[in-house]
Design an enzyme around this catalytic site. Sequence first.
Site, PDB file in Angstrom:
ATOM      1  N   SER A   1       0.796  -1.237   0.000  1.00 41.58           N
ATOM      2  CA  SER A   1       0.000   0.000   0.000  1.00 41.58           C
ATOM      3  C   SER A   1       0.826   1.284   0.000  1.00 41.58           C
ATOM      4  CB  SER A   1      -0.952   0.010   1.202  1.00 41.58           C
ATOM      5  OG  SER A   1      -2.042  -0.868   0.973  1.00 41.58           O
TER       6      SER A   1
ATOM      7  N   LYS B   1       0.013   3.761  -2.744  1.00 44.27           N
ATOM      8  CA  LYS B   1      -0.986   4.833  -2.683  1.00 44.27           C
ATOM      9  C   LYS B   1      -0.360   6.218  -2.605  1.00 44.27           C
ATOM     10  CE  LYS B   1      -4.345   1.602  -0.959  1.00 44.27           C
ATOM     11  NZ  LYS B   1      -4.387   0.559   0.042  1.00 44.27           N
TER      12      LYS B   1
ATOM     13  N   SER C   1      -6.012   3.673   4.212  1.00 46.83           N
ATOM     14  CA  SER C   1      -5.494   2.962   3.042  1.00 46.83           C
ATOM     15  C   SER C   1      -6.620   2.419   2.193  1.00 46.83           C
ATOM     16  CB  SER C   1      -4.556   1.821   3.495  1.00 46.83           C
ATOM     17  OG  SER C   1      -3.655   1.464   2.484  1.00 46.83           O
TER      18      SER C   1
ATOM     19  N   LYS D   1       3.201   6.465   5.375  1.00 48.74           N
ATOM     20  CA  LYS D   1       2.208   5.594   4.728  1.00 48.74           C
ATOM     21  C   LYS D   1       2.720   4.167   4.809  1.00 48.74           C
ATOM     22  CE  LYS D   1      -1.332   4.132   2.566  1.00 48.74           C
ATOM     23  NZ  LYS D   1      -1.202   2.892   3.379  1.00 48.74           N
TER      24      LYS D   1
END
Length: 417
Positions: free
Chosen positions: A56, A59, A116, A223
């Site tokens: 993820s 992203k 997320s 993140k």
Amino acid sequence: MKKLMTVLLTLILIIPVSFVHGEDLQLHSQFAYAYDGTSGQVLYDKAGNEKMFPASMTKVMTVYTALEKIKNLDEKVTVVNSDVDQWWAKGASIANLEVGMTPTYRDLLYGALYPSGADACYILATRTYGSEEAFIKGMNDNAKKLGMDHTHFTNVVGLHDENHYSTCHDMALGLAAAYKLPAFKEVFNGRRYHATVNLWYFSVLTKIENKYHVSAPLILGAKSGYTNQAQHCLASAMALGDHDVFIVTGHAQSDGTGGVAVQDANTISQYLNNTKKVVTPVHQGDVVKKVSVCNAKLTSKTLIAKEDVSVVVDKSIADKDVKVSWDGPDSISAPYAKNKVIGKQVISANGQKLKEITYKNDKDIKIAIKSTVEEHRIPIIVLAFIMALILMIHHRNKKIRRKARRKRQRQKQAKRS
């Protein structure tokens, strides 16, 4: 009186320098990389160029690519069934958006980076590019532009795919580019957000701290990512002086303590903060070099630093030992084209090159005939003297030959008579 022209700083070329090898820090992560986005230096590298699955962390590039198209963050979009009906089956995280909701683009940015949310990412993709396929192409195009040469995306959320891969180095470059966008930076460095559709979102740093009591006080934003193949990943940002530093870690296996990727980000950030400092050896307005110009109206160019230039060095290095030198000619000759490189300013410490600043010519320099003649006045005078001497000798010899010819003619006439 000499004429001067100022050439401004036009391009910064970074020479990456690794200060510490990966094995010098004890990390959970198999891959780790710390990149100074301000100076372009590599501050830490543990297999940072090895192929990995970004999960993820993808992203970050999703939000970056969407922001290039979004004109109004407060514009609302309507959630439809195709935005939300596919993600449970794929095992993806979601932002809890429901059909009929009208989140703003700002809500979707937070929904993509905090919980997320695959649903938020899909909406960003399809509303800004028209289709997920077109958006993925945009992500890959951006990766190429940013120098992410070992990255390829096949989806917008980071679901595992053998052809969906990157490196810590590449992800750091992507994060550095996104971080320059004010909207991204605001979201990335936040801790919680209340969406207009009455949903609360909390950042990964807040969630890890609340769940595992693991914190990274120097990390400004992050993140995370996780799949079975990628294991725990984290893309994060910190400040080192006035420099933005980006730390990316990958494939951290849990040891039971929880928040292992955040632990590694904390370890690296503390290491950098304790052992590194920022030095500014070049200041805006500094005279870099005065270069002589031949065959032109102007006689010299003065190269001026357009902005402060700073580098990161070990705290053990004294500021005075950070040296600046010129790597280029003392003079140039017309014609000299616009954007042609004149030379480089080199910043080094203890013999190690840290950074190069390349200076280019800002305007075409044309040959000036008068200037050329003046610069070669002495050779021209000598040449003129030689030519005059040759002509004099030639004239004298011609005169002697004429006299001899007349004498022979008189002698012939005398014999006939």
